[in-house]
Design an enzyme around this catalytic site. Structure first.
Site, mmCIF file in Angstrom:
data_model
loop_
_atom_site.group_PDB
_atom_site.id
_atom_site.type_symbol
_atom_site.label_atom_id
_atom_site.label_comp_id
_atom_site.label_asym_id
_atom_site.label_seq_id
_atom_site.Cartn_x
_atom_site.Cartn_y
_atom_site.Cartn_z
ATOM 1 N N GLN A 188 0.810 -1.204 0.000
ATOM 2 C CA GLN A 188 0.000 0.000 0.000
ATOM 3 C C GLN A 188 0.855 1.271 0.000
ATOM 4 O O GLN A 188 0.507 2.280 -0.632
ATOM 5 C CB GLN A 188 -0.979 0.009 1.183
ATOM 6 C CG GLN A 188 -0.362 -0.118 2.548
ATOM 7 C CD GLN A 188 -0.178 -1.572 2.989
ATOM 8 O OE1 GLN A 188 -0.146 -2.489 2.179
ATOM 9 N NE2 GLN A 188 -0.060 -1.762 4.295
ATOM 10 N N GLN A 255 22.845 -12.658 8.969
ATOM 11 C CA GLN A 255 21.994 -12.306 7.822
ATOM 12 C C GLN A 255 20.709 -13.127 7.817
ATOM 13 O O GLN A 255 19.650 -12.639 7.400
ATOM 14 C CB GLN A 255 22.752 -12.490 6.509
ATOM 15 C CG GLN A 255 23.969 -11.580 6.345
ATOM 16 C CD GLN A 255 23.627 -10.105 6.432
ATOM 17 O OE1 GLN A 255 22.542 -9.669 6.075
ATOM 18 N NE2 GLN A 255 24.562 -9.318 6.948
ATOM 19 N N HIS A 258 17.403 -11.774 9.599
ATOM 20 C CA HIS A 258 16.584 -10.713 9.025
ATOM 21 C C HIS A 258 15.155 -11.171 8.750
ATOM 22 O O HIS A 258 14.206 -10.412 8.959
ATOM 23 C CB HIS A 258 17.190 -10.227 7.702
ATOM 24 C CG HIS A 258 18.223 -9.160 7.868
ATOM 25 N ND1 HIS A 258 17.918 -7.881 8.245
ATOM 26 C CD2 HIS A 258 19.570 -9.195 7.686
ATOM 27 C CE1 HIS A 258 19.029 -7.154 8.296
ATOM 28 N NE2 HIS A 258 20.038 -7.931 7.967
ATOM 29 N N GLU A 320 23.440 -11.231 -2.974
ATOM 30 C CA GLU A 320 23.351 -9.859 -2.472
ATOM 31 C C GLU A 320 24.623 -9.501 -1.703
ATOM 32 O O GLU A 320 25.280 -8.499 -1.975
ATOM 33 C CB GLU A 320 22.124 -9.740 -1.569
ATOM 34 C CG GLU A 320 21.967 -8.372 -0.932
ATOM 35 C CD GLU A 320 20.885 -8.356 0.145
ATOM 36 O OE1 GLU A 320 20.414 -7.262 0.470
ATOM 37 O OE2 GLU A 320 20.541 -9.431 0.676
ATOM 38 N N HIS A 321 24.959 -10.292 -0.685
ATOM 39 C CA HIS A 321 26.191 -10.118 0.085
ATOM 40 C C HIS A 321 27.120 -11.284 -0.228
ATOM 41 O O HIS A 321 26.683 -12.437 -0.240
ATOM 42 C CB HIS A 321 25.931 -10.151 1.594
ATOM 43 C CG HIS A 321 24.964 -9.136 2.091
ATOM 44 N ND1 HIS A 321 23.600 -9.359 2.127
ATOM 45 C CD2 HIS A 321 25.151 -7.890 2.594
ATOM 46 C CE1 HIS A 321 22.992 -8.297 2.632
ATOM 47 N NE2 HIS A 321 23.902 -7.396 2.920
ATOM 48 N N ASP A 351 26.212 -3.322 6.865
ATOM 49 C CA ASP A 351 24.809 -3.035 7.159
ATOM 50 C C ASP A 351 24.646 -1.698 7.874
ATOM 51 O O ASP A 351 23.564 -1.108 7.834
ATOM 52 C CB ASP A 351 24.218 -4.140 8.047
ATOM 53 C CG ASP A 351 23.956 -5.431 7.288
ATOM 54 O OD1 ASP A 351 23.860 -5.370 6.051
ATOM 55 O OD2 ASP A 351 23.845 -6.484 7.927
ATOM 56 N N HIS A 410 15.283 12.831 -42.119
ATOM 57 C CA HIS A 410 16.481 12.924 -41.290
ATOM 58 C C HIS A 410 17.640 13.520 -42.102
ATOM 59 O O HIS A 410 18.364 14.395 -41.627
ATOM 60 C CB HIS A 410 16.889 11.538 -40.778
ATOM 61 C CG HIS A 410 16.110 11.080 -39.587
ATOM 62 N ND1 HIS A 410 14.770 10.840 -39.635
ATOM 63 C CD2 HIS A 410 16.509 10.808 -38.310
ATOM 64 C CE1 HIS A 410 14.351 10.432 -38.448
ATOM 65 N NE2 HIS A 410 15.385 10.410 -37.616
#
Length: 419
Positions: A188, A255, A258, A320-321, A351, A410
């Site tokens: 939302q 990690q 999370h 990602e890492h 982080d 052109h």
């Protein structure tokens, strides 16, 4: 964690698991797609009424509570923050600011021939929306990571959305000088920033990490609003032959805590290290319920036949890492969001305080881009300028190409200026 050899009798099992991991982004997002589409459509059509309804239902917004977090609330949160944490936030913001400044692109002009100038100018985006997750943990670090590079880029209007913003997050907002902060999250919030409502004006681009619903919403809204990247549930790969088992396990657990959807992987050809890490992970995650859950569901230790195979598998996963043993390993790294070098470089430093951004690509998007940077908040606009002499020299080549393509207009637009 699953312990899988990529060779011998378990090769077929390993291949199937690797293929599943390679498809992780698309499969996970498809799972929540129908719900996210409905939320986006309802907020787009119903505006504030739909946004408030979802904010009450999902974000804990009290009926009658203002969506906008006031500057007075942010200031009170900052003043109620312990000096130790205030100092940490200031150090983090300073390092993020300095790193973003070093990333700033340059304006330049060249002259390929006499009478012709080409180059680029750099301009900030007009407005951005920064999404800051606020579910299980307060994430003031993410507010600093998203807002600060936008400020360095010179973005005029910066919007922050975060569900049930914690005191720490509001304190970080005060430190960063945020003036437009809404206590709304999920799909939302993405819909409000992408399409606009009476309360939340639409933005040019949305950045920031989030759960699967947020990630899916960003992708679905990207046809009308710029987005940075899929930055969904955390991913970590450690590719090591000689690292400390305790240190590797600590990063994997850190990690993994999370999100239950987090992906934690060790890749090595050193069987002794693999077994030690497996034992350490079990010990360290024993009292960390979220980490324990994600490690059981998605955690993997891949034992490869060779070091080269470990390197190739790492690039296939495009994590990602990524943690590697030494700076020499950077030579083979092709796909990753952010790389941590050596046993003394815990991923948690990235982080929080190192300076490079912790908003990073997930779902193998590390194949095509790195993490959030000041460039995500800027446009590089090319510039061209001709004199009559330069046009006389270069124009005939453009005319030849235009006529070869059958684009007579052109060719004439060049020819009429040469006369």
């Amino acid at each position: 964690m699953k312990f899988v050899k990529t060779y011998g009798r378990s090769k077929a099992t390993a291949d199937a698991l690797i293929e599943t991991l390679e498809q992780r982004g698309a499969v996970n997002i498809a799972r929540v797609g129908p719900v996210v589409r409905r939320i986006l459509a309802e907020v787009r059509k119903g505006g504030d009424a739909a946004l408030l309804r979802y904010a009450v239902k999902f974000d804990g917004l009290a009926k009658g509570q203002d969506l906008l977090v006031s500057r007075e609330e942010m200031k009170a949160a900052w003043e109620d923050t312990m000096p130790k944490l205030q100092a940490a936030m200031m150090v983090a913001r300073g390092n993020i600011f300095g790193f973003a400044e070093a990333q700033l692109p340059k304006e330049w002009m060249i002259s390929p021939v006499t009478g012709v100038k080409t180059g680029q100018i750099v301009r900030p985006l007009g407005s951005v929306g920064c999404y800051v997750p606020g579910g299980r943990y307060p994430l003031p670090s993410t507010l600093l990571m998203t807002v600060t590079p936008a400020q360095v880029a010179g973005v005029e209007r910066i919007v922050v959305c975060s569900p049930k913003p914690a005191r720490e997050t509001m304190a970080a907002a005060w430190l960063a000088g945020v003036t437009e902060f809404y206590r709304v999250g999920g799909a939302q919030a993405i819909a409000a920033m992408a399409y606009g409502t009476a309360t939340v004006g639409r933005v040019d681009k949305i950045v920031g990490p989030g759960n699967l619903y947020v990630t899916a919403a960003k992708l679905l809204a990207s046809s009308e609003c710029g987005v940075d990247m899929p930055a969904g549930p955390t991913e970590i790969v450690v590719t090591s032959e000689k690292g400390s088992a305790a240190g590797i396990a600590a990063d994997l657990v850190a990690q993994a805590e999370h999100d239950p959807e987090a992906l934690a992987v060790l890749i090595t050809s050193n069987e002794e290290l693999a077994l030690e890490v497996s034992t350490e992970v079990k010990r360290q995650a024993r009292r960390n319920m979220i980490a324990k859950q994600s490690l059981a569901a998605q955690g993997c230790i891949f034992l490869t036949a060779t070091i080269r195979e470990a390197q190739e598998l790492t690039n296939r996963l495009a994590p990602e890492h990524l943690t590697v043993d030494s700076a020499q390993d950077l030579k083979w790294v092709r796909n990753a969001g952010s790389v941590f070098v050596g046993d003394r470089s815990p991923q948690s430093m990235g982080d929080y305080v190192s300076g490079p951004n912790h908003v990073l690509p997930t779902g193998r998007v590390g194949r095509i881009r790195g993490g959030l940077s000041v460039m995500d908040f800027m446009k590089v606009i090319t510039v061209q300028e001709y004199t009559h002499k330069g046009l006389k020299e270069m124009g005939p080549h453009a005319i030849a190409l235009a006529e070869a393509e059958g684009l007579i207009g052109h060719a004439e637009s060049v020819r009429v200026r040469i006369r």
